[in-house]
Design a protein around this motif. Structure first.
Motif, PDB file in Angstrom:
ATOM      1  N   TYR A 186       0.834  -1.203   0.000  1.00 28.11           N
ATOM      2  CA  TYR A 186       0.000   0.000   0.000  1.00 28.11           C
ATOM      3  C   TYR A 186       0.869   1.253   0.000  1.00 28.11           C
ATOM      4  O   TYR A 186       0.729   2.124  -0.864  1.00 28.11           O
ATOM      5  CB  TYR A 186      -0.905  -0.033   1.228  1.00 28.11           C
ATOM      6  CG  TYR A 186      -1.810   1.159   1.407  1.00 28.11           C
ATOM      7  CD1 TYR A 186      -3.069   1.198   0.828  1.00 28.11           C
ATOM      8  CD2 TYR A 186      -1.415   2.243   2.188  1.00 28.11           C
ATOM      9  CE1 TYR A 186      -3.916   2.284   1.010  1.00 28.11           C
ATOM     10  CE2 TYR A 186      -2.249   3.329   2.382  1.00 28.11           C
ATOM     11  CZ  TYR A 186      -3.495   3.348   1.792  1.00 28.11           C
ATOM     12  OH  TYR A 186      -4.319   4.434   1.978  1.00 28.11           O
ATOM     13  N   VAL A 187       1.802   1.324   0.942  1.00 33.32           N
ATOM     14  CA  VAL A 187       2.643   2.519   1.090  1.00 33.32           C
ATOM     15  C   VAL A 187       3.506   2.732  -0.154  1.00 33.32           C
ATOM     16  O   VAL A 187       3.690   3.870  -0.616  1.00 33.32           O
ATOM     17  CB  VAL A 187       3.513   2.399   2.352  1.00 33.32           C
ATOM     18  CG1 VAL A 187       4.535   3.534   2.412  1.00 33.32           C
ATOM     19  CG2 VAL A 187       2.639   2.399   3.604  1.00 33.32           C
ATOM     20  N   HIS A 196      -1.898   4.238   7.330  1.00 33.46           N
ATOM     21  CA  HIS A 196      -0.432   4.351   7.474  1.00 33.46           C
ATOM     22  C   HIS A 196       0.083   5.693   6.944  1.00 33.46           C
ATOM     23  O   HIS A 196       1.018   5.768   6.155  1.00 33.46           O
ATOM     24  CB  HIS A 196       0.252   3.174   6.758  1.00 33.46           C
ATOM     25  CG  HIS A 196      -0.137   1.846   7.299  1.00 33.46           C
ATOM     26  ND1 HIS A 196       0.343   1.359   8.495  1.00 33.46           N
ATOM     27  CD2 HIS A 196      -0.994   0.898   6.822  1.00 33.46           C
ATOM     28  CE1 HIS A 196      -0.186   0.158   8.732  1.00 33.46           C
ATOM     29  NE2 HIS A 196      -1.006  -0.128   7.736  1.00 33.46           N
ATOM     30  N   ARG A 197      -0.545   6.756   7.406  1.00 33.58           N
ATOM     31  CA  ARG A 197      -0.274   8.079   6.835  1.00 33.58           C
ATOM     32  C   ARG A 197       1.159   8.551   7.078  1.00 33.58           C
ATOM     33  O   ARG A 197       1.751   9.197   6.213  1.00 33.58           O
ATOM     34  CB  ARG A 197      -1.288   9.098   7.372  1.00 33.58           C
ATOM     35  CG  ARG A 197      -2.707   8.751   6.991  1.00 33.58           C
ATOM     36  CD  ARG A 197      -3.687   9.855   7.341  1.00 33.58           C
ATOM     37  NE  ARG A 197      -5.045   9.317   7.318  1.00 33.58           N
ATOM     38  CZ  ARG A 197      -6.142  10.040   7.396  1.00 33.58           C
ATOM     39  NH1 ARG A 197      -6.043  11.356   7.512  1.00 33.58           N
ATOM     40  NH2 ARG A 197      -7.340   9.478   7.369  1.00 33.58           N
ATOM     41  N   SER A 198       1.702   8.248   8.234  1.00 32.80           N
ATOM     42  CA  SER A 198       3.076   8.688   8.501  1.00 32.80           C
ATOM     43  C   SER A 198       4.053   8.029   7.532  1.00 32.80           C
ATOM     44  O   SER A 198       4.954   8.684   6.991  1.00 32.80           O
ATOM     45  CB  SER A 198       3.458   8.362   9.944  1.00 32.80           C
ATOM     46  OG  SER A 198       2.652   9.087  10.854  1.00 32.80           O
ATOM     47  N   SER A 199       3.889   6.732   7.287  1.00 30.13           N
ATOM     48  CA  SER A 199       4.748   6.025   6.344  1.00 30.13           C
ATOM     49  C   SER A 199       4.521   6.519   4.923  1.00 30.13           C
ATOM     50  O   SER A 199       5.472   6.632   4.129  1.00 30.13           O
ATOM     51  CB  SER A 199       4.492   4.514   6.418  1.00 30.13           C
ATOM     52  OG  SER A 199       4.805   4.007   7.695  1.00 30.13           O
ATOM     53  N   CYS A 200       3.278   6.831   4.596  1.00 29.08           N
ATOM     54  CA  CYS A 200       2.971   7.337   3.253  1.00 29.08           C
ATOM     55  C   CYS A 200       3.646   8.682   3.019  1.00 29.08           C
ATOM     56  O   CYS A 200       4.142   8.953   1.919  1.00 29.08           O
ATOM     57  CB  CYS A 200       1.467   7.463   3.066  1.00 29.08           C
ATOM     58  SG  CYS A 200       0.597   5.869   2.966  1.00 29.08           S
ATOM     59  N   ARG A 236      -1.039  11.422  16.570  1.00 32.90           N
ATOM     60  CA  ARG A 236      -0.210  10.338  16.052  1.00 32.90           C
ATOM     61  C   ARG A 236       0.478  10.692  14.730  1.00 32.90           C
ATOM     62  O   ARG A 236       1.390   9.987  14.303  1.00 32.90           O
ATOM     63  CB  ARG A 236      -1.025   9.054  15.890  1.00 32.90           C
ATOM     64  CG  ARG A 236      -2.156   9.101  14.871  1.00 32.90           C
ATOM     65  CD  ARG A 236      -2.867   7.762  14.846  1.00 32.90           C
ATOM     66  NE  ARG A 236      -3.969   7.671  13.931  1.00 32.90           N
ATOM     67  CZ  ARG A 236      -5.218   8.013  14.220  1.00 32.90           C
ATOM     68  NH1 ARG A 236      -5.506   8.509  15.418  1.00 32.90           N
ATOM     69  NH2 ARG A 236      -6.193   7.857  13.335  1.00 32.90           N
ATOM     70  N   TYR A 237       0.040  11.770  14.102  1.00 35.29           N
ATOM     71  CA  TYR A 237       0.652  12.187  12.832  1.00 35.29           C
ATOM     72  C   TYR A 237       1.638  13.335  12.994  1.00 35.29           C
ATOM     73  O   TYR A 237       2.403  13.623  12.066  1.00 35.29           O
ATOM     74  CB  TYR A 237      -0.422  12.622  11.833  1.00 35.29           C
ATOM     75  CG  TYR A 237      -1.449  11.570  11.513  1.00 35.29           C
ATOM     76  CD1 TYR A 237      -1.112  10.231  11.379  1.00 35.29           C
ATOM     77  CD2 TYR A 237      -2.791  11.924  11.326  1.00 35.29           C
ATOM     78  CE1 TYR A 237      -2.062   9.275  11.078  1.00 35.29           C
ATOM     79  CE2 TYR A 237      -3.751  10.974  11.014  1.00 35.29           C
ATOM     80  CZ  TYR A 237      -3.396   9.653  10.901  1.00 35.29           C
ATOM     81  OH  TYR A 237      -4.337   8.711  10.596  1.00 35.29           O
ATOM     82  N   ARG A 238       1.607  14.009  14.128  1.00 36.00           N
ATOM     83  CA  ARG A 238       2.386  15.234  14.253  1.00 36.00           C
ATOM     84  C   ARG A 238       3.892  14.997  14.138  1.00 36.00           C
ATOM     85  O   ARG A 238       4.615  15.805  13.557  1.00 36.00           O
ATOM     86  CB  ARG A 238       2.076  15.937  15.576  1.00 36.00           C
ATOM     87  CG  ARG A 238       0.664  16.486  15.687  1.00 36.00           C
ATOM     88  CD  ARG A 238       0.260  17.342  14.521  1.00 36.00           C
ATOM     89  NE  ARG A 238       1.224  18.398  14.232  1.00 36.00           N
ATOM     90  CZ  ARG A 238       1.253  19.072  13.113  1.00 36.00           C
ATOM     91  NH1 ARG A 238       0.399  18.798  12.130  1.00 36.00           N
ATOM     92  NH2 ARG A 238       2.140  20.023  12.917  1.00 36.00           N
ATOM     93  N   GLY A 239       4.382  13.902  14.681  1.00 37.86           N
ATOM     94  CA  GLY A 239       5.815  13.621  14.615  1.00 37.86           C
ATOM     95  C   GLY A 239       6.294  13.494  13.178  1.00 37.86           C
ATOM     96  O   GLY A 239       7.341  14.045  12.808  1.00 37.86           O
ATOM     97  N   GLU A 290       6.049  17.062  11.443  1.00 37.65           N
ATOM     98  CA  GLU A 290       7.052  18.004  11.928  1.00 37.65           C
ATOM     99  C   GLU A 290       8.471  17.537  11.612  1.00 37.65           C
ATOM    100  O   GLU A 290       9.391  18.356  11.518  1.00 37.65           O
ATOM    101  CB  GLU A 290       6.864  18.216  13.426  1.00 37.65           C
ATOM    102  CG  GLU A 290       5.566  18.960  13.744  1.00 37.65           C
ATOM    103  CD  GLU A 290       5.196  18.929  15.211  1.00 37.65           C
ATOM    104  OE1 GLU A 290       6.026  18.453  16.029  1.00 37.65           O
ATOM    105  OE2 GLU A 290       4.082  19.378  15.553  1.00 37.65           O
ATOM    106  N   GLY A 291       8.656  16.233  11.421  1.00 41.18           N
ATOM    107  CA  GLY A 291       9.968  15.707  11.061  1.00 41.18           C
ATOM    108  C   GLY A 291      10.204  15.631   9.569  1.00 41.18           C
ATOM    109  O   GLY A 291      11.283  15.232   9.119  1.00 41.18           O
ATOM    110  N   SER A 292       9.194  16.034   8.795  1.00 41.87           N
ATOM    111  CA  SER A 292       9.307  15.972   7.343  1.00 41.87           C
ATOM    112  C   SER A 292      10.223  17.070   6.821  1.00 41.87           C
ATOM    113  O   SER A 292      10.398  18.125   7.443  1.00 41.87           O
ATOM    114  CB  SER A 292       7.911  16.120   6.724  1.00 41.87           C
ATOM    115  OG  SER A 292       7.980  16.307   5.337  1.00 41.87           O
ATOM    116  N   ALA A 293      10.794  16.830   5.642  1.00 43.01           N
ATOM    117  CA  ALA A 293      11.606  17.847   4.982  1.00 43.01           C
ATOM    118  C   ALA A 293      10.734  18.904   4.313  1.00 43.01           C
ATOM    119  O   ALA A 293      11.258  19.901   3.808  1.00 43.01           O
ATOM    120  CB  ALA A 293      12.504  17.187   3.933  1.00 43.01           C
TER     121      ALA A 293
END
Length: 219
Positions: free
Chosen positions: A136-137, A156-160, A183-186, A189-192
């Motif tokens: 899926y991802v 699996h939004r963080s992985s996506c 659960r998505y904030r990390g 906020e850690g994204s480029a």
């Protein structure tokens, strides 16, 4: 909480078929898509994708939807990848050159075989997650090139988001729905990518909610 939510959804869907509310659900598409009338009509269309398609609305924050529509209008023949199929799939298909959407729920996806009929620019992918999220991802990597827009509104939004970063065209946007959930904030906020966070009136729900738009920062 789940029981309360289910009762709310059942109530609103039931009201949507009654008397004056039925007229609101079938509000003319010519009315202001960001106005209060169309938003009010969307409350009775919660989880009713046929009604949302009739209203020509996605289930996102209203202000974010306006910005996305402006982006697609200026972009022209945009190429879109979507994690999580819904009324947004048809809404996007009417505004972009090509959309690929991946869904893990087969019965839900089967419904969109009908709802996207006539939209030759839509590709529907079924990638189950019973044995893990990888198929899926990583579905986005089955396609060459970059995308003008990537929508993250499924599982699996963080992985996506991590998978999507390298596939986003310079100047493109990632639409990350429900971005206020802890659960998505990390991951966000850690994204480029640089976040523009919209909070406020959102389609289908009577309370304010979040949709974030993420872009590459300045070089």
């Amino acid at each position: 909480m789940h029981i309360i939510k289910r009762r709310y959804v059942d109530t609103m869907q039931g009201l949507g078929g009654l008397g004056p509310f039925a007229d609101d659900v079938d509000a003319p598409r010519e009315s202001d898509p960001y106005g209060w009338s169309r938003w009010f009509a969307s409350l009775f269309a919660i989880y009713e994708t046929d009604r949302m398609i009739t209203l020509d609305l996605p289930w996102w924050n209203v202000a974010a939807t306006r910005e996305i529509a402006d982006f697609l209008g200026a972009r022209g023949n945009a190429r879109v990848f979507e994690y999580g199929s819904g009324a947004s799939t048809v809404w996007l298909a009417q505004r972009c050159g090509e959309i690929v959407t991946v869904e893990h729920d087969k019965p839900w996806l089967d419904k969109f075989q009908r709802q996207t009929k006539g939209h030759d620019n839509v590709s529907l992918l079924y990638r189950p997650i019973d044995n893990g999220p990888d198929a899926y991802v990583k579905a986005i990597d089955e396609f060459d090139g970059e995308f003008d827009m990537i929508v993250i509104d499924g599982r699996h939004r963080s992985s996506c988001l991590k998978q999507a970063e390298s596939r986003l065209k310079r100047g493109g946007i990632v639409v990350f729905d429900d971005s206020g959930r802890s659960r998505y904030r990390g991951a966000i906020e850690g994204s480029a990518l640089k976040e523009t966070r919209h909070f406020g009136r959102s389609y289908c729900v009577p309370y304010p909610d979040y949709t974030s738009l993420l872009r590459h920062g300045e070089r």
